[in-house]
Design an enzyme around this catalytic site. Sequence first.
Site, mmCIF file in Angstrom:
data_model
loop_
_atom_site.group_PDB
_atom_site.id
_atom_site.type_symbol
_atom_site.label_atom_id
_atom_site.label_comp_id
_atom_site.label_asym_id
_atom_site.label_seq_id
_atom_site.Cartn_x
_atom_site.Cartn_y
_atom_site.Cartn_z
ATOM 1 N N TYR A 74 -1.536 -13.282 -0.342
ATOM 2 C CA TYR A 74 -0.370 -12.478 0.016
ATOM 3 C C TYR A 74 0.848 -12.829 -0.845
ATOM 4 C CZ TYR A 74 -3.030 -10.496 3.903
ATOM 5 O OH TYR A 74 -3.962 -9.826 4.649
ATOM 6 N N SER A 75 1.913 -13.361 -0.269
ATOM 7 C CA SER A 75 3.158 -13.516 -1.028
ATOM 8 C C SER A 75 3.113 -14.612 -2.088
ATOM 9 C CB SER A 75 4.334 -13.756 -0.078
ATOM 10 O OG SER A 75 4.674 -12.558 0.580
ATOM 11 N N MET A 76 2.046 -15.379 -2.156
ATOM 12 C CA MET A 76 1.884 -16.275 -3.297
ATOM 13 C C MET A 76 1.573 -15.474 -4.566
ATOM 14 S SD MET A 76 0.053 -19.532 -1.430
ATOM 15 C CE MET A 76 -0.714 -20.199 -2.895
#
Length: 408
Positions: free
Chosen positions: A72-74
């Site tokens: 996800y936001s990585m």
Amino acid sequence: MARSKDPDQIGFDRARLARIDEHFGRYVDDGRLAGWQVVVTRRGEVAHSSTYGLRDRESGAPVEADTLWRIYSMTKPVTSVAAMMLWEEGRFELTDEISRWLPEFADLRVYSKGSALKPYTVPAVEPIRVWHLLTHTAGLTYGFMQTSVVDGLYRAAGYDLYPPADVDLAGACAAFGELPLLFQPGSAWGYSVATDVLGRLVEVISGQSLDAFFADRIFGPLGMTDTRWWVEGEEADRLAALYVPEPRSGRAVRYDSLGSLAFSKPALLSGGGGLISSAADYHRFTQLLLRGGELDGVRLLGPRTVRFMTRNHLPGGQDLGTLSTGGFAETTLDGIGFGLGFAVVDDPVPSRVPSSVGEYYWGGVASTAFWVDPAEEITALLFTQLMPSSTYPLRSQLRQLVYAALID
């Protein structure tokens, strides 16, 4: 990923590192997590690498070294690196208005007051510039934040945790340009779709789709062979299942309605949250950062660019506690600045968690996380698949355990 160095030789106490497995093992044993993977390195050497539990509780498949995880936001730091690679080529300046390439972001308006049914807006006094996207100071938001009228307008337009199924990145940016901003660009910090817009900027400036740019310029050169946008065929068996906590018991229960989206190519290539990766691949990405933009003879960024990206770029050197538009699960706020794609530790004391000044990091909504500590030459990775990331303090607890084990 096997340990590559005796921990004692690189400043860690082996017995204290073992506490990581003991502590997080309890999360699996009592059902709060299905399984996890942790990698800790120092000076480029793996000091601790472990897996525990199941990647798929229902099938009984264990977490293995090559398990795939929705990060996800990585994804955001990867997109930020992509953008800064183009910046190093002189393709844009950080102060450039993004409407130069994305005209849908010209003539923006900013929410002032009123309801979602009848919002009152005023003209933006400052255009969105590239650095606003990289620092989440553009005034954009996320529908799933559910903290403002503007968030509600995003949800009404179909942009919640995921976009409408048939919308691509260009179409999403066109929709974002029609919605009011949450605040005047540069005046506050608000976690948002800014990195998705940045991904679209990479596409337009480079002339490549985001997946092609990542493959040609980042994943291929770095040997990140496991990082992709979706899985299929035999590779699908390596992907960990996605879970959420059962409200009464806290036990992790399967979340297939969202987890199954990873098994087909998405219409929208999300630079803010679309990637799947492995511990080995993301380890290579963090080593690239720790080494100043170079790994195994491959240089993606100059060392001064990496140092520039990982300084606090918030106006006046303020922290997120001052500038944030609301609380957020991916990071603490006080003492934390924000660079070009990363949260940056300015002062570790307010968070009450040990870290080093200048450490930078981020995480994903399914409780994955990483950090890079240039002062101690440490990188750390945590992978599991539990939404939301605010469910348990996994990240702060990993920091406690890692720094408590560092004795040199």
